[in-house]
Design a protein around this motif. Sequence first.
Motif, PDB file in Angstrom:
ATOM      1  N   ASN A  30     -28.178 -17.344  -4.219  1.00  0.00           N
ATOM      2  CA  ASN A  30     -28.444 -18.526  -3.402  1.00  0.00           C
ATOM      3  C   ASN A  30     -27.735 -18.197  -2.063  1.00  0.00           C
ATOM      4  OD1 ASN A  30     -29.379 -20.510  -5.315  1.00  0.00           O
ATOM      5  ND2 ASN A  30     -27.695 -20.335  -6.476  1.00  0.00           N
ATOM      6  N   TRP A  31     -28.054 -19.055  -1.090  1.00  0.00           N
ATOM      7  CA  TRP A  31     -27.600 -18.829   0.214  1.00  0.00           C
ATOM      8  C   TRP A  31     -26.083 -18.838   0.141  1.00  0.00           C
ATOM      9  CZ3 TRP A  31     -24.773 -22.402   2.568  1.00  0.00           C
ATOM     10  CH2 TRP A  31     -24.932 -23.869   2.185  1.00  0.00           C
ATOM     11  N   TRP A  32     -25.340 -19.399  -0.606  1.00  0.00           N
ATOM     12  CA  TRP A  32     -24.117 -19.634  -0.461  1.00  0.00           C
ATOM     13  C   TRP A  32     -23.354 -18.448  -0.975  1.00  0.00           C
ATOM     14  CZ3 TRP A  32     -26.796 -23.161  -3.159  1.00  0.00           C
ATOM     15  CH2 TRP A  32     -26.677 -23.241  -4.677  1.00  0.00           C
ATOM     16  N   GLY A  33     -24.122 -17.604  -1.575  1.00  0.00           N
ATOM     17  CA  GLY A  33     -23.460 -16.226  -2.274  1.00  0.00           C
ATOM     18  C   GLY A  33     -22.955 -16.173  -3.755  1.00  0.00           C
ATOM     19  N   GLU A  34     -23.179 -15.390  -4.390  1.00  0.00           N
ATOM     20  CA  GLU A  34     -22.669 -15.213  -5.880  1.00  0.00           C
ATOM     21  C   GLU A  34     -21.133 -15.578  -5.973  1.00  0.00           C
ATOM     22  OE1 GLU A  34     -24.050 -11.911  -8.170  1.00  0.00           O
ATOM     23  OE2 GLU A  34     -25.660 -12.003  -7.700  1.00  0.00           O
ATOM     24  N   SER A  35     -20.270 -15.115  -5.262  1.00  0.00           N
ATOM     25  CA  SER A  35     -19.059 -15.071  -5.401  1.00  0.00           C
ATOM     26  C   SER A  35     -18.383 -16.681  -5.064  1.00  0.00           C
ATOM     27  CB  SER A  35     -18.171 -14.152  -4.428  1.00  0.00           C
ATOM     28  OG  SER A  35     -18.497 -14.751  -3.209  1.00  0.00           O
ATOM     29  N   ARG A  36     -19.363 -17.441  -4.875  1.00  0.00           N
ATOM     30  CA  ARG A  36     -18.888 -18.797  -4.796  1.00  0.00           C
ATOM     31  C   ARG A  36     -19.420 -19.702  -5.709  1.00  0.00           C
ATOM     32  NH1 ARG A  36     -19.754 -19.417   1.915  1.00  0.00           N
ATOM     33  NH2 ARG A  36     -18.466 -17.839   2.397  1.00  0.00           N
ATOM     34  N   GLY A  37     -19.946 -19.198  -6.802  1.00  0.00           N
ATOM     35  CA  GLY A  37     -20.272 -19.868  -8.053  1.00  0.00           C
ATOM     36  C   GLY A  37     -21.593 -20.392  -8.172  1.00  0.00           C
ATOM     37  N   PHE A  38     -21.884 -20.752  -9.314  1.00  0.00           N
ATOM     38  CA  PHE A  38     -23.465 -21.302  -9.678  1.00  0.00           C
ATOM     39  C   PHE A  38     -23.203 -22.683 -10.047  1.00  0.00           C
ATOM     40  CE2 PHE A  38     -23.658 -16.773  -9.717  1.00  0.00           C
ATOM     41  CZ  PHE A  38     -25.187 -16.479  -8.942  1.00  0.00           C
TER      42      PHE A  38
END
Length: 280
Positions: A30-38
């Motif tokens: 996602n555009w907010w990045g994997e490290s920031r959760g799903f």
Amino acid sequence: FAPAIDTCGATLGTVYYDAPYTIGTKSFRNWWGESRGFTGYSSIREGIIYSMNIVAVRVLMETVTPQLGVEYAQNMGITSLTKDDLGAALALGGITKGVSNLELTDAFAAIANGGIYTKPVFFTQILDHNGKVLLENEPETKRVLKDSTAFLLTDAMAQSMESSRMFASSGVSLNSTSAVANIPGMSNAGKSGTTTSNNDIWFVGFTPYYTAGIWSGCDDNQKISAIGSSTSYHKKIWKKIMTTIHEGLADTGFPVPSSVTTAQICRKSGKLAIPGVCEN
């Protein structure tokens, strides 16, 4: 999303699992990045409002198929797609030749027009000095979506232009992606788009009167961030133009066609809600 709703049995409430997703050697994020959760089970409506890449890719690969996606895009006037574009990245605009602003805006105009596509024309009449018609240019039209599909896409894109939040966690706030473009006092619907590393930014939206598309980028494909700009100014440009041309026009809203029905659903299953259970 259009073919999923139009012919594949999906609704705005149909859910897909937002989690790490890999096809072959390609991993999507996602555009907010994997490290920031799903976000887990998320609906098509949420996928549109919050620009959720995983939801878009899963809809294409698990429900629509790339071939059907290409057929719908071509039927809505997109001419730049090739046989090399029949992959998962198609869902996110990962295509060989890109797309022109004219064709992309015209495709959105078909949604705005209740599913009727109109081939673009640049003049309608040419008159002589006496007012006699020398040439008439009658645009070609055809139905490309059900009126119900067009309305549902419109309804979700209208919500993307309202301020809302799915969640907030450390380092990320997942907000609706198009609220900056919202025109005061006028119904509007639209979708933002950003290519990898902010090389290109898009916003295409419409009202009951007009459809407009804004693209911004650099001729030599430099990153927009390298020239010191944010990636929301194109939405502000869209808002300023559209606000001006709508001065004095009444807000007629987006009428709901008789082909659309409503139901209470469970937001995590996408199915009909069970009393006493789904309230939770």
